[in-house]
Motif scaffolding. Structure first.
Motif, PDB file in Angstrom:
ATOM      1  N   ILE A 185      10.777  -9.530  11.149  1.00  0.00           N
ATOM      2  CA  ILE A 185      10.961  -8.081  11.074  1.00  0.00           C
ATOM      3  C   ILE A 185      12.213  -7.683  11.842  1.00  0.00           C
ATOM      4  O   ILE A 185      12.616  -8.363  12.798  1.00  0.00           O
ATOM      5  CB  ILE A 185       9.707  -7.347  11.620  1.00  0.00           C
ATOM      6  N   THR A 186      12.837  -6.598  11.428  1.00  0.00           N
ATOM      7  CA  THR A 186      14.095  -6.182  12.047  1.00  0.00           C
ATOM      8  C   THR A 186      13.918  -5.831  13.521  1.00  0.00           C
ATOM      9  O   THR A 186      14.720  -6.219  14.361  1.00  0.00           O
ATOM     10  CB  THR A 186      14.686  -4.995  11.271  1.00  0.00           C
ATOM     11  N   GLY A 187      12.881  -5.083  13.852  1.00  0.00           N
ATOM     12  CA  GLY A 187      12.618  -4.713  15.247  1.00  0.00           C
ATOM     13  C   GLY A 187      11.142  -4.486  15.448  1.00  0.00           C
ATOM     14  O   GLY A 187      10.364  -4.421  14.493  1.00  0.00           O
ATOM     15  N   LEU A 188      10.736  -4.338  16.699  1.00  0.00           N
ATOM     16  CA  LEU A 188       9.321  -4.127  17.005  1.00  0.00           C
ATOM     17  C   LEU A 188       9.131  -2.919  17.925  1.00  0.00           C
ATOM     18  O   LEU A 188       8.368  -2.949  18.882  1.00  0.00           O
ATOM     19  CB  LEU A 188       8.706  -5.387  17.625  1.00  0.00           C
ATOM     20  N   TYR A 206      14.792  -3.960   5.820  1.00  0.00           N
ATOM     21  CA  TYR A 206      15.966  -4.396   5.063  1.00  0.00           C
ATOM     22  C   TYR A 206      16.703  -5.568   5.702  1.00  0.00           C
ATOM     23  O   TYR A 206      16.937  -6.602   5.064  1.00  0.00           O
ATOM     24  CB  TYR A 206      16.923  -3.211   4.888  1.00  0.00           C
ATOM     25  N   ARG A 207      17.097  -5.418   6.966  1.00  0.00           N
ATOM     26  CA  ARG A 207      17.908  -6.465   7.578  1.00  0.00           C
ATOM     27  C   ARG A 207      17.149  -7.791   7.658  1.00  0.00           C
ATOM     28  O   ARG A 207      17.692  -8.856   7.368  1.00  0.00           O
ATOM     29  CB  ARG A 207      18.380  -6.049   8.976  1.00  0.00           C
ATOM     30  N   ALA A 208      15.874  -7.710   8.031  1.00  0.00           N
ATOM     31  CA  ALA A 208      15.064  -8.922   8.098  1.00  0.00           C
ATOM     32  C   ALA A 208      14.901  -9.540   6.717  1.00  0.00           C
ATOM     33  O   ALA A 208      14.845 -10.762   6.576  1.00  0.00           O
ATOM     34  CB  ALA A 208      13.702  -8.613   8.705  1.00  0.00           C
ATOM     35  N   GLY A 209      14.837  -8.685   5.667  1.00  0.00           N
ATOM     36  CA  GLY A 209      14.721  -9.213   4.314  1.00  0.00           C
ATOM     37  C   GLY A 209      15.946  -9.991   3.898  1.00  0.00           C
ATOM     38  O   GLY A 209      15.846 -11.070   3.293  1.00  0.00           O
ATOM     39  N   THR A 245      19.838 -11.049  -2.416  1.00  0.00           N
ATOM     40  CA  THR A 245      18.934 -11.852  -1.598  1.00  0.00           C
ATOM     41  C   THR A 245      17.497 -11.800  -2.112  1.00  0.00           C
ATOM     42  O   THR A 245      16.723 -12.731  -1.881  1.00  0.00           O
ATOM     43  CB  THR A 245      18.978 -11.394  -0.127  1.00  0.00           C
ATOM     44  N   GLU A 246      17.128 -10.733  -2.838  1.00  0.00           N
ATOM     45  CA  GLU A 246      15.773 -10.654  -3.396  1.00  0.00           C
ATOM     46  C   GLU A 246      15.508 -11.825  -4.325  1.00  0.00           C
ATOM     47  O   GLU A 246      14.366 -12.323  -4.409  1.00  0.00           O
ATOM     48  CB  GLU A 246      15.591  -9.322  -4.137  1.00  0.00           C
TER      49      GLU A 246
END
Length: 376
Positions: free
Chosen positions: A7-10, A90-93, A136-137
């Motif tokens: 995940i991008t952030g927590l 998005y970024r993590a994806g 990237t998808e």
């Protein structure tokens, strides 16, 4: 089955809270072990995950173009020998899909939490952003949308229908059943009078949420107090607006609060309003309904995708200030009520989401293994 969530952030956003709730429930639906890696900001949700016994790693990513994070993430995935990599945001994806395939993991799932018509995760949606997402998808095997509305947008982008799955967000309904003592105690802590009419707004303080309309509407309702749960770049502007609105009662800006705190905060309230004209799901609306509150919303795909009788305590308004003010005055005049949890809340129980994801993991892993001839 070993699953890594990237995940991008927590921080305390909706996607982050959803991840924590899912990771808590996934092991109940099979032999699943979950780890989590955050690219940035190991905030309050990271602490919650660790308290639940989940291993949480922090990649220390410096920004969107910190390409050095990619080999670090690839090594972490390879070391963990994961069967499935599941990305969020998005970024993590983008980085997670590339790293997973580089590490030899073929079962890659991504959840799209916040995709609007013109914005993604609160930021303007540009052609390069969409192009990178689609490129990237194709490295993944399954893309999960949190509502039919998000799935429709992804199909319009060109994501193949056979890779799309709708797994709605969920809540833990039993956590919102707070009694009168929670209401009295929370009001006392917040310095709110027992007879005040308290309106809740829950979400990121960003322009798209339109909390400025809620501040103006509450200022026009006698005896009303507004409680805003969340933080963001609009906080300073909303503070100035509240100070100059002529309201005799101050708005309570409570900042980010943990998922554990939200039910008791809602117990102190008499209504919840979601003024945003575009939502990808509408989790705050469900939380208000789970707490037994009358709810006013301008947009809520979670309810729009169900029959109207599943949420009798919810009413949609056009997003305009006059209609919102009139509706709040009517609720204040009617007096405080506590409604039973409607069918919509039970429909979106987090356990159902965990069960659906478990099935997606199994199918995706089996399909990936078959494609690779049974080897990684």
């Amino acid at each position: 089955m070993r699953v890594l969530h990237v995940i991008t952030g927590l921080g305390t956003g909706g996607a982050e809270q959803q991840l924590a709730a899912l990771v808590r429930r996934l092991p109940a639906h099979g032999d699943i072990v979950c780890d989590v890696i955050t690219l940035t900001n190991p905030g309050a949700v990271a602490d919650r995950l660790r308290a639940d016994g989940v291993r949480v790693g922090h990649l220390g990513m410096a920004g969107n173009r910190d390409l050095a994070a990619l080999p670090r993430l690839t090594r972490a995935i390879r070391r963990g020998r994961y069967d499935v990599v599941h990305t969020h945001l998005y970024r993590a994806g983008v980085y997670g899909r590339i790293a997973a395939r580089a590490a030899g993991v073929r079962a890659v799932v991504a959840t799209e939490h916040s995709l609007g018509e013109e914005r993604i995760e609160g930021r303007p949606l540009t052609a390069p952003t969409r192009g990178l997402y689609l490129a990237t998808e194709r490295l993944g095997h399954a893309t999960v949308a949190v509502s039919a509305a998000v799935a429709r947008r992804l199909r319009q982008w060109g994501v193949p229908a056979e890779r799309l799955h709708v797994v709605p967000n969920g809540i833990e309904p039993t956590r919102y059943r707070c009694g009168p003592s929670a209401r009295r105690g929370t009001r006392a802590r917040l310095g709110i009078a027992p007879d005040a009419f308290v309106v809740a707004g829950v979400g990121r303080l960003v322009p798209g949420k339109r909390f400025d309309q809620l501040v103006r509407a509450v200022a026009a309702v006698p005896t009303a107090v507004l409680v805003l749960v969340g933080d963001g770049p609009e906080r300073a502007r909303l503070l100035r607006l509240a100070a100059g609105s002529g309201a005799a009662r101050p708005v309570r800006f409570l900042g980010d609060r943990s998922a554990e705190e939200v039910p008791t905060l809602l117990a102190a309230c008499d209504a919840l309003v979601s003024p945003s004209r575009e939502e990808t799901f509408g989790l705050a609306v469900l939380e208000g309904l789970a707490a037994g509150l009358p709810v006013l919303h301008a947009s809520c795909p979670a309810l729009e995708e169900l029959p109207a009788d599943h949420a009798p305590g919810a009413a949609r308004f056009d997003g305009g200030l006059p209609e919102l003010t009139t509706a709040l005055r009517a609720l204040a005049a009617a007096g405080p009520v506590r409604l039973p949890q409607p069918r919509a809340v039970r429909h979106y129980d987090i356990g159902r989401a965990a069960e659906s994801l478990t099935e997606i993991y199994r199918r995706t892993a089996a399909r990936a293994a078959a494609t690779a001839g049974g080897t990684r």
